[in-house]
Design a protein around this motif. Structure first.
Motif, PDB file in Angstrom:
ATOM      1  N   ASN A 139     -43.862  50.293 -55.885  1.00  0.00           N
ATOM      2  CA  ASN A 139     -43.400  49.000 -55.391  1.00  0.00           C
ATOM      3  C   ASN A 139     -42.593  48.973 -54.097  1.00  0.00           C
ATOM      4  O   ASN A 139     -41.829  49.884 -53.800  1.00  0.00           O
ATOM      5  N   ASP A 140     -42.736  47.827 -53.399  1.00  0.00           N
ATOM      6  CA  ASP A 140     -41.925  47.481 -52.244  1.00  0.00           C
ATOM      7  C   ASP A 140     -40.862  46.509 -52.750  1.00  0.00           C
ATOM      8  O   ASP A 140     -41.069  45.299 -52.765  1.00  0.00           O
ATOM      9  N   SER A 141     -39.730  47.034 -53.204  1.00  0.00           N
ATOM     10  CA  SER A 141     -38.694  46.198 -53.804  1.00  0.00           C
ATOM     11  C   SER A 141     -37.358  46.919 -53.731  1.00  0.00           C
ATOM     12  O   SER A 141     -37.308  48.145 -53.837  1.00  0.00           O
TER      13      SER A 141
ATOM     14  N   THR B  73     -37.265  48.659 -57.205  1.00  0.00           N
ATOM     15  CA  THR B  73     -38.340  49.526 -57.712  1.00  0.00           C
ATOM     16  C   THR B  73     -39.072  50.305 -56.633  1.00  0.00           C
ATOM     17  O   THR B  73     -40.120  50.886 -56.890  1.00  0.00           O
TER      18      THR B  73
END
Length: 238
Positions: free
Chosen positions: A175-177, A180
């Motif tokens: 993920n790109d977060s 996360t």
């Protein structure tokens, strides 16, 4: 043209270029391969995050103009690229709305277009090959979770790393977060994770071929670099 300069985001990427990537690429006809930290990274007041595109672009333009016989590329994290304001990188904000498979290519096209526009019509676009890692360097470490855990001296974490890896089709899709992203997942399991040291040890243990086998966008970049000294042109992102 057989000299290659790779503009990298940090010291881990610099070590990766010097100790892993360069020895491999020398076998394809390059006479010199070097890494350069973008935007005077070692002089940053705070670690983390990449410099504004205007600063990085200035570095790229100066090099491309000063050495017309050299090829140049980038190795930067998609996750960390500024999206808004004066530091924004071309294409990054728009890419956040695109499907995963289109994100990196959209930013890379925008970077190339911006550099070409700045230099002018006489510039050979094949001299600049933007590469944006999806989503960040730590994602590549999940290419071989057993070797990853062994490289950082935590073999007992192999199964936990593998559980994360198994949630995604490729390590590049982790993920790109803020919660996360690959680095955040690593830090949750390894609170004292130091990217310049442990990231380097991990990637040296994993090896280039394992990463290529698991990370298709990264592999595409390496394949393109392998063919540039031979004069072959492979459409990037294909």
């Amino acid at each position: 043209m057989s000299r290659l300069l790779i503009h990298v985001e940090g010291e881990t990427e610099e070590t990766f270029v010097n100790e892993v990537l360069a020895p491999h690429l020398y076998g394809f006809g390059y006479t010199k391969i070097s890494a350069r930290l973008v935007g005077n990274a070692r002089q940053r007041d705070r670690r983390g995050g990449i410099r504004a595109w205007t600063t990085v672009r200035s570095d790229l333009l100066n090099h491309l103009k000063e050495d017309p016989e050299c090829l140049t590329t980038t190795m930067v994290d998609y996750y960390a690229l500024p999206q808004t304001g004066s530091k924004a990188w071309p294409g990054r904000a728009e890419a956040s709305q695109l499907p995963f498979s289109e994100k990196a290519a959209a930013v890379e096209r925008a970077l190339l277009a911006d550099v070409c526009e700045e230099i002018g019509d006489n510039f050979d676009p094949s001299r600049f090959l933007p590469f944006v890692m999806i989503h960040e360097f730590e994602g590549m470490l999940f290419s071989d979770c057993k070797q990853f855990s062994r490289g950082i001296g935590r073999p007992e974490l192999a199964k936990k790393f593998q559980m994360i890896r198994d949630q995604f089709e490729t390590p590049e899709e982790i993920n790109d977060s803020p919660l996360t992203a690959p680095s955040k997942r690593v830090q949750e399991l390894v609170p004292d994770y130091e990217k310049p040291l442990l990231g380097t040890l991990a990637v040296l243990t994993i090896g280039l071929e394992a990463i290529r086998a698991e990370c298709p966008h990264f592999c595409d970049w390496i394949t393109h670099l392998e063919n540039l000294p031979k004069g072959k042109r492979i459409p990037h992102g294909k």
